[in-house]
Design a protein around this motif. Structure first.
Motif, PDB file in Angstrom:
ATOM      1  N   LYS A 116     111.925  12.702 -68.620  1.00  0.00           N
ATOM      2  CA  LYS A 116     110.648  12.002 -68.768  1.00  0.00           C
ATOM      3  C   LYS A 116     109.732  12.736 -69.744  1.00  0.00           C
ATOM      4  O   LYS A 116     109.014  12.111 -70.526  1.00  0.00           O
ATOM      5  N   ALA A 117     109.754  14.053 -69.715  1.00  0.00           N
ATOM      6  CA  ALA A 117     108.932  14.841 -70.647  1.00  0.00           C
ATOM      7  C   ALA A 117     109.445  14.678 -72.072  1.00  0.00           C
ATOM      8  O   ALA A 117     108.655  14.559 -73.021  1.00  0.00           O
ATOM      9  N   ILE A 118     110.763  14.660 -72.231  1.00  0.00           N
ATOM     10  CA  ILE A 118     111.351  14.483 -73.566  1.00  0.00           C
ATOM     11  C   ILE A 118     110.990  13.114 -74.128  1.00  0.00           C
ATOM     12  O   ILE A 118     110.610  12.988 -75.303  1.00  0.00           O
ATOM     13  N   GLU A 175     108.796  12.180 -77.440  1.00  0.00           N
ATOM     14  CA  GLU A 175     109.329  11.306 -78.485  1.00  0.00           C
ATOM     15  C   GLU A 175     108.406  10.127 -78.759  1.00  0.00           C
ATOM     16  O   GLU A 175     108.266   9.686 -79.900  1.00  0.00           O
ATOM     17  N   SER A 176     107.754   9.608 -77.698  1.00  0.00           N
ATOM     18  CA  SER A 176     106.818   8.491 -77.891  1.00  0.00           C
ATOM     19  C   SER A 176     105.609   8.913 -78.720  1.00  0.00           C
ATOM     20  O   SER A 176     104.970   8.085 -79.370  1.00  0.00           O
ATOM     21  N   LEU A 177     105.303  10.212 -78.686  1.00  0.00           N
ATOM     22  CA  LEU A 177     104.190  10.763 -79.471  1.00  0.00           C
ATOM     23  C   LEU A 177     104.670  11.317 -80.813  1.00  0.00           C
ATOM     24  O   LEU A 177     103.889  11.919 -81.548  1.00  0.00           O
ATOM     25  N   LYS A 178     105.971  11.127 -81.100  1.00  0.00           N
ATOM     26  CA  LYS A 178     106.589  11.608 -82.334  1.00  0.00           C
ATOM     27  C   LYS A 178     106.466  13.125 -82.482  1.00  0.00           C
ATOM     28  O   LYS A 178     106.173  13.643 -83.555  1.00  0.00           O
ATOM     29  N   LYS A 179     106.691  13.812 -81.360  1.00  0.00           N
ATOM     30  CA  LYS A 179     106.671  15.270 -81.353  1.00  0.00           C
ATOM     31  C   LYS A 179     107.999  15.802 -80.834  1.00  0.00           C
ATOM     32  O   LYS A 179     108.658  15.146 -80.010  1.00  0.00           O
ATOM     33  N   ASP A 201     109.694  20.611 -77.411  1.00  0.00           N
ATOM     34  CA  ASP A 201     109.133  21.950 -77.198  1.00  0.00           C
ATOM     35  C   ASP A 201     107.749  22.091 -77.837  1.00  0.00           C
ATOM     36  O   ASP A 201     106.913  22.865 -77.371  1.00  0.00           O
ATOM     37  N   ALA A 202     107.491  21.318 -78.897  1.00  0.00           N
ATOM     38  CA  ALA A 202     106.144  21.313 -79.485  1.00  0.00           C
ATOM     39  C   ALA A 202     105.153  20.639 -78.530  1.00  0.00           C
ATOM     40  O   ALA A 202     104.000  21.071 -78.404  1.00  0.00           O
ATOM     41  N   TYR A 203     105.600  19.585 -77.869  1.00  0.00           N
ATOM     42  CA  TYR A 203     104.756  18.907 -76.870  1.00  0.00           C
ATOM     43  C   TYR A 203     104.449  19.864 -75.725  1.00  0.00           C
ATOM     44  O   TYR A 203     103.297  19.974 -75.273  1.00  0.00           O
TER      45      TYR A 203
END
Length: 539
Positions: free
Chosen positions: A465-467, A471-475, A478-480
């Motif tokens: 879910k975190a990944i 991805e939905s934020l285009k990050k 690990d940067a997120y």
């Protein structure tokens, strides 16, 4: 628009002037001339009043689309997006105290020891002060304020500098006397001769790396072997100079080991793509991974470079930072010479810096590269490139000589120098252990032992879910994670995606440099954040 105006005007003027010189049939030249001038006047007066021949305001002379594409390709994660966010938060904290759930920003993103409270080595700074202000050497009060050996060393150094002036240019390779001192220090460290003419003093190690990339890379068909994970200086420099990074993956399962089989595989893959691999970069001790290479592994690397005709680029800036008793630093030059390879047998460039070790003099920008195994003709070209920059700064040159020739037993400063050095290195070892243990207690986190350098590079196994949220934020995931960590705790780390990693794995780099008394609080903040993050995104 500017081109259209220019072309139309030129056409009408040319017709008019041609008619004035020629006697055209059935058409008086004066009439033809006047007709074209009238047409030109009508054209110019029909233009909008804000039209300018001098400039087109809609097209700036330099845009992101028109700058060198190599610059756009270049990235440097250590000072990237997360750091910019941290600086904005710091300004907000100063303007609005209490506006965030933390009181300070803890910069764990970069190896910058003195910014986090590490004190400089007294002897080094005394010598620098005396060299920069030599008039105080003759004052009686100086004897009571400075150690006798720092005064003596300052006199020695000033005698070596032309004009005794630290504000003057030096030889492009650096002050000859300082290179003599560094060469003697290398010889004492390795047990093999060192030539001061092989030493190029630089503003930290980075300019030396850039210089070698300039010399090695001719086009995108030239490749440089780099470890993955790697220090982003290498990927950035390769991109700027238009080459291709050829990755070799360190084995996390074996403590970030460097396997020769991996080098062979990646070399074959690169050659099949038409890439000429020209050099192998090795970082020992490792950044960001903190491993210290075993001497036998170094021998294998030297043999591989010799067999495949590669230049060996040895990044050895953390040579003083070894924290485990079962490992010790060996320079690649020492290893190569012990294998029987002489000066002309293998091209080797070794980099050292005053920014790391126990000295941490990042802002002084001192360092050197030792260049061996190249022909005189190539050496001339290296010198030419160095001379374009005139010389490195003199304070950094002095520090580089001091680092390679510190106080010795019997010198007045020796005991205080050794106590400062030993205190810093022992504290770094303790900090590394506390952070390592704290990280390994976190759910889904594994962290290899920090054998050396100044960093830990833990792997984080993030919930799906975190990944997907990242991805939905285009990050990168690990940067997120790093951005969420910063906003919740004020702790700045660098996402592993900025260093390169095995696809599908996620990491971050964290320095061990915050002051020792702050380390438990960092572990506590990180633990609390991580638990909440995992609960929020638990699958």
């Amino acid at each position: 628009m500017r081109r259209l105006i220019s072309q139309t005007t030129k056409h009408l003027i040319t017709n008019a002037t041609t008619a004035s010189r020629l006697n055209l049939p059935h058409q008086p030249s004066s009439h033809y001339y006047n007709n074209n001038i009238s047409r030109l006047a009508r054209f110019l007066t029909s233009l909008p009043s804000n039209t300018s021949m001098a400039s087109d305001k809609s097209t700036p002379p330099l845009t992101v689309d028109s700058i060198n594409p190599k610059v756009l390709k270049c990235e440097y994660a250590v000072r990237g997006e997360i750091v910019s966010l941290a600086q904005n938060l710091q300004q907000d904290l100063q303007a609005n105290p209490g506006s965030h759930p933390f009181e300070e920003i803890l910069y764990c993103n970069i190896g910058n020891p003195q910014s986090l409270g590490q004190q400089p080595i007294t002897f080094f700074r005394e010598v620098l002060a005396l060299c920069d202000h030599p008039t105080i050497l003759d004052k009686s009060e100086t004897q009571g304020l400075f150690s006798a050996d720092s005064i003596e060393r300052a006199w020695q150094i000033l005698d070596q500098i032309p004009g005794s002036a630290t504000g003057a240019y030096s030889h492009s390779q650096g002050v000859k006397g300082l290179r003599d001192t560094i060469a003697a220090g290398i010889e004492a460290r390795d047990g093999f001769p060192a030539d001061p003419n092989d030493i190029f003093l630089t503003d930290g190690a980075s300019p030396g790396v850039h210089m070698m990339m300039q010399l090695l890379i001719r086009s995108e068909n030239d490749g440089i072997f780099c470890p993955i994970p790697q220090y982003p200086l290498y990927s950035a420099s390769i991109a700027l100079h238009g080459g291709t990074l050829v990755p070799y993956y360190l084995d996390e399962a074996t403590g970030w080991g460097l396997e020769i089989s991996e080098l062979k595989k990646q070399l074959e893959t690169a050659r099949q793509k038409g890439i000429t691999v020209r050099a192998l970069a090795v970082i020992n001790p490792g950044n960001p991974t903190g491993q210290v290479l075993a001497e036998e592994n170094q021998r294998e690397i030297v043999e591989f470079c010799k067999k495949e005709g590669l230049v060996l680029l040895a990044d050895e800036v953390y040579q003083e930072n070894v924290y485990v008793p079962e490992k010790q630093f060996h320079s690649f030059k020492k290893v190569a010479r012990s294998m029987g390879y002489g000066d002309k047998d293998i091209p080797l460039v070794s980099f050292q810096s005053v920014s790391k070790g126990y000295y941490g003099e990042c802002g002084k920008r001192g360092g050197y590269m030792e260049v061996t195994g190249f022909s005189p003709e190539v050496r001339e070209q290296i010198y030419k490139v160095a001379s374009v920059n005139l010389c490195s700064n003199i304070s950094g040159q002095i520090l580089a000589s001091l680092v390679m020739s510190p106080p010795k037993v019997g010198d007045e400063s020796y005991e205080s120098y050794f106590a400062e050095k030993d205190g810093i290195l022992q504290s770094l070892a303790r900090r590394a252990k506390i952070l390592e243990d704290g990280l390994n207690k976190l759910e889904g986190v594994t962290c290899n032992k920090a054998e050396g350098a100044m960093y830990l590079f833990p792997r984080i196994r993030l919930p799906n879910k975190a990944i997907k949220e990242a991805e939905s934020l285009k990050k990168a995931p690990d940067a997120y994670y790093a951005a969420r960590l910063l906003n919740a705790t004020g702790i700045v780390v660098v996402p592993g995606s900025g260093f390169g990693q095995v696809p599908g794995t996620w990491h971050f780099r964290c320095t061990i440099l915050p002051q020792e008394e702050k380390i438990p609080a960092i572990v506590s903040r990180l633990t609390e954040f991580h638990q909440k993050f995992m609960d929020e995104f638990r699958d």
